[in-house]
Design a protein around this motif. Structure first.
Motif, PDB file in Angstrom:
ATOM      1  N   SER A  79      75.089 171.562  57.562  1.00  0.00           N
ATOM      2  CA  SER A  79      76.472 171.447  57.120  1.00  0.00           C
ATOM      3  C   SER A  79      77.467 171.861  58.205  1.00  0.00           C
ATOM      4  O   SER A  79      77.496 171.258  59.280  1.00  0.00           O
ATOM      5  N   LEU A  80      78.248 172.910  57.979  1.00  0.00           N
ATOM      6  CA  LEU A  80      79.225 173.347  58.974  1.00  0.00           C
ATOM      7  C   LEU A  80      78.536 173.821  60.252  1.00  0.00           C
ATOM      8  O   LEU A  80      79.114 173.752  61.338  1.00  0.00           O
ATOM      9  N   GLY A  81      77.287 174.257  60.143  1.00  0.00           N
ATOM     10  CA  GLY A  81      76.528 174.651  61.329  1.00  0.00           C
ATOM     11  C   GLY A  81      76.380 173.502  62.324  1.00  0.00           C
ATOM     12  O   GLY A  81      76.347 173.722  63.536  1.00  0.00           O
ATOM     13  N   CYS A  82      76.320 172.264  61.811  1.00  0.00           N
ATOM     14  CA  CYS A  82      76.226 171.096  62.703  1.00  0.00           C
ATOM     15  C   CYS A  82      77.495 170.963  63.540  1.00  0.00           C
ATOM     16  O   CYS A  82      77.429 170.733  64.759  1.00  0.00           O
ATOM     17  N   LEU A  83      78.638 171.127  62.880  1.00  0.00           N
ATOM     18  CA  LEU A  83      79.919 171.015  63.588  1.00  0.00           C
ATOM     19  C   LEU A  83      80.100 172.173  64.562  1.00  0.00           C
ATOM     20  O   LEU A  83      80.698 172.006  65.627  1.00  0.00           O
ATOM     21  N   LEU A  84      79.550 173.320  64.198  1.00  0.00           N
ATOM     22  CA  LEU A  84      79.562 174.472  65.102  1.00  0.00           C
ATOM     23  C   LEU A  84      78.844 174.145  66.400  1.00  0.00           C
ATOM     24  O   LEU A  84      79.349 174.408  67.490  1.00  0.00           O
ATOM     25  N   VAL A  85      77.665 173.564  66.301  1.00  0.00           N
ATOM     26  CA  VAL A  85      76.890 173.245  67.503  1.00  0.00           C
ATOM     27  C   VAL A  85      77.638 172.255  68.386  1.00  0.00           C
ATOM     28  O   VAL A  85      77.703 172.428  69.607  1.00  0.00           O
ATOM     29  N   ALA A  86      78.220 171.225  67.785  1.00  0.00           N
ATOM     30  CA  ALA A  86      78.968 170.240  68.572  1.00  0.00           C
ATOM     31  C   ALA A  86      80.154 170.888  69.285  1.00  0.00           C
ATOM     32  O   ALA A  86      80.392 170.630  70.473  1.00  0.00           O
ATOM     33  N   ALA A  87      80.885 171.746  68.575  1.00  0.00           N
ATOM     34  CA  ALA A  87      82.025 172.430  69.184  1.00  0.00           C
ATOM     35  C   ALA A  87      81.557 173.380  70.280  1.00  0.00           C
ATOM     36  O   ALA A  87      82.146 173.442  71.367  1.00  0.00           O
ATOM     37  N   TRP A  88      80.482 174.108  70.003  1.00  0.00           N
ATOM     38  CA  TRP A  88      79.938 175.055  70.976  1.00  0.00           C
ATOM     39  C   TRP A  88      79.493 174.337  72.254  1.00  0.00           C
ATOM     40  O   TRP A  88      79.788 174.781  73.366  1.00  0.00           O
ATOM     41  N   ALA A  89      78.800 173.207  72.092  1.00  0.00           N
ATOM     42  CA  ALA A  89      78.299 172.470  73.254  1.00  0.00           C
ATOM     43  C   ALA A  89      79.431 171.960  74.142  1.00  0.00           C
ATOM     44  O   ALA A  89      79.241 171.763  75.348  1.00  0.00           O
ATOM     45  N   SER A  90      80.619 171.768  73.561  1.00  0.00           N
ATOM     46  CA  SER A  90      81.745 171.258  74.348  1.00  0.00           C
ATOM     47  C   SER A  90      82.414 172.343  75.189  1.00  0.00           C
ATOM     48  O   SER A  90      83.175 172.024  76.102  1.00  0.00           O
ATOM     49  N   VAL A  91      82.128 173.622  74.908  1.00  0.00           N
ATOM     50  CA  VAL A  91      82.799 174.700  75.637  1.00  0.00           C
ATOM     51  C   VAL A  91      81.857 175.703  76.308  1.00  0.00           C
ATOM     52  O   VAL A  91      82.276 176.436  77.201  1.00  0.00           O
ATOM     53  N   SER A  92      80.606 175.746  75.907  1.00  0.00           N
ATOM     54  CA  SER A  92      79.700 176.776  76.430  1.00  0.00           C
ATOM     55  C   SER A  92      79.147 176.414  77.806  1.00  0.00           C
ATOM     56  O   SER A  92      78.924 175.245  78.115  1.00  0.00           O
ATOM     57  N   ARG A  93      78.894 177.452  78.585  1.00  0.00           N
ATOM     58  CA  ARG A  93      78.223 177.276  79.881  1.00  0.00           C
ATOM     59  C   ARG A  93      76.713 177.464  79.744  1.00  0.00           C
ATOM     60  O   ARG A  93      76.004 177.484  80.735  1.00  0.00           O
TER      61      ARG A  93
END
Length: 191
Positions: A79-93
């Motif tokens: 659920s929201l965890g999926c959107l978390l991963v996508a957002a995280w992947a766009s900013v994390s090093r």
């Protein structure tokens, strides 16, 4: 999902750590995610506030957890965890530490019924992910139309799996410990 190019996380060595990422309100004890945690010893990423999720807080917690993992990780998001991963992947090093991700029943925070309840979670990050992934969706998910889930799979570069009429693919879906999902996860762990 297939190919001869090793995952960037492969150079970290060791078997991947599986991280369970529940969605909004968390996953109760009968949810397949919590059953997997109990049965297989997977780590659950605990968030500070399940009721009022702040994207920045959730992103920071995921980043800390990935950094602290002893080697590569495989993310299992609902659920929201999926959107978390996508957002995280766009900013994390630290995305090179991710060996793969299993996304299940992403929530559509751009839909009117969720947008106001989950401020800060839209727009949904839709860029291609730098790691292999599988997205499992349902034909009758009340929190994300199947066409939207397929669109996310396409945008993220995830392999699409249609589970049929399985609702939000949670405890209410009567999946038990969801062996089919465990099989999908094992393909990510072995690749």
């Amino acid at each position: 999902m297939t190919g001869s190019t090793p995952s960037p996380a492969a150079n970290l060595g060791g078997a991947p750590t599986v991280l369970i990422l529940p969605g909004w309100l968390g996953s109760g004890p009968d949810h397949w995610q919590m059953q997997w945690a109990r049965l297989h010893g997977y780590a659950v990423v605990e968030q500070n506030d399940w009721q009022h999720p702040l994207r920045g807080d959730w992103l920071a917690r995921l980043d800390e957890t990935v950094i602290d993992a002893p080697g590569p990780v495989v993310l299992v998001a609902h659920s929201l965890g999926c959107l978390l991963v996508a957002a995280w992947a766009s900013v994390s090093r630290h995305t090179s530490r991710v060996h793969g991700a299993l996304f299940v029943a992403p929530g559509d925070t751009e839909a009117a019924e969720l947008k106001d309840r989950l401020p800060g979670w839209s727009p949904i990050v839709r860029q291609a992910l730098p790691f292999k992934s599988i997205l499992v969706g349902s034909q009758n998910d009340p929190f994300c139309a199947v066409e939207r889930a397929q669109g996310l799979a396409h945008d993220w570069g995830a392999h699409w799996v249609d589970l049929g009429a399985a609702g939000h693919i949670n405890a209410d879906s009567s999946l038990g410990d969801w062996p089919q999902g465990q099989t999908l996860l094992q393909t990510l762990l072995k690749d």
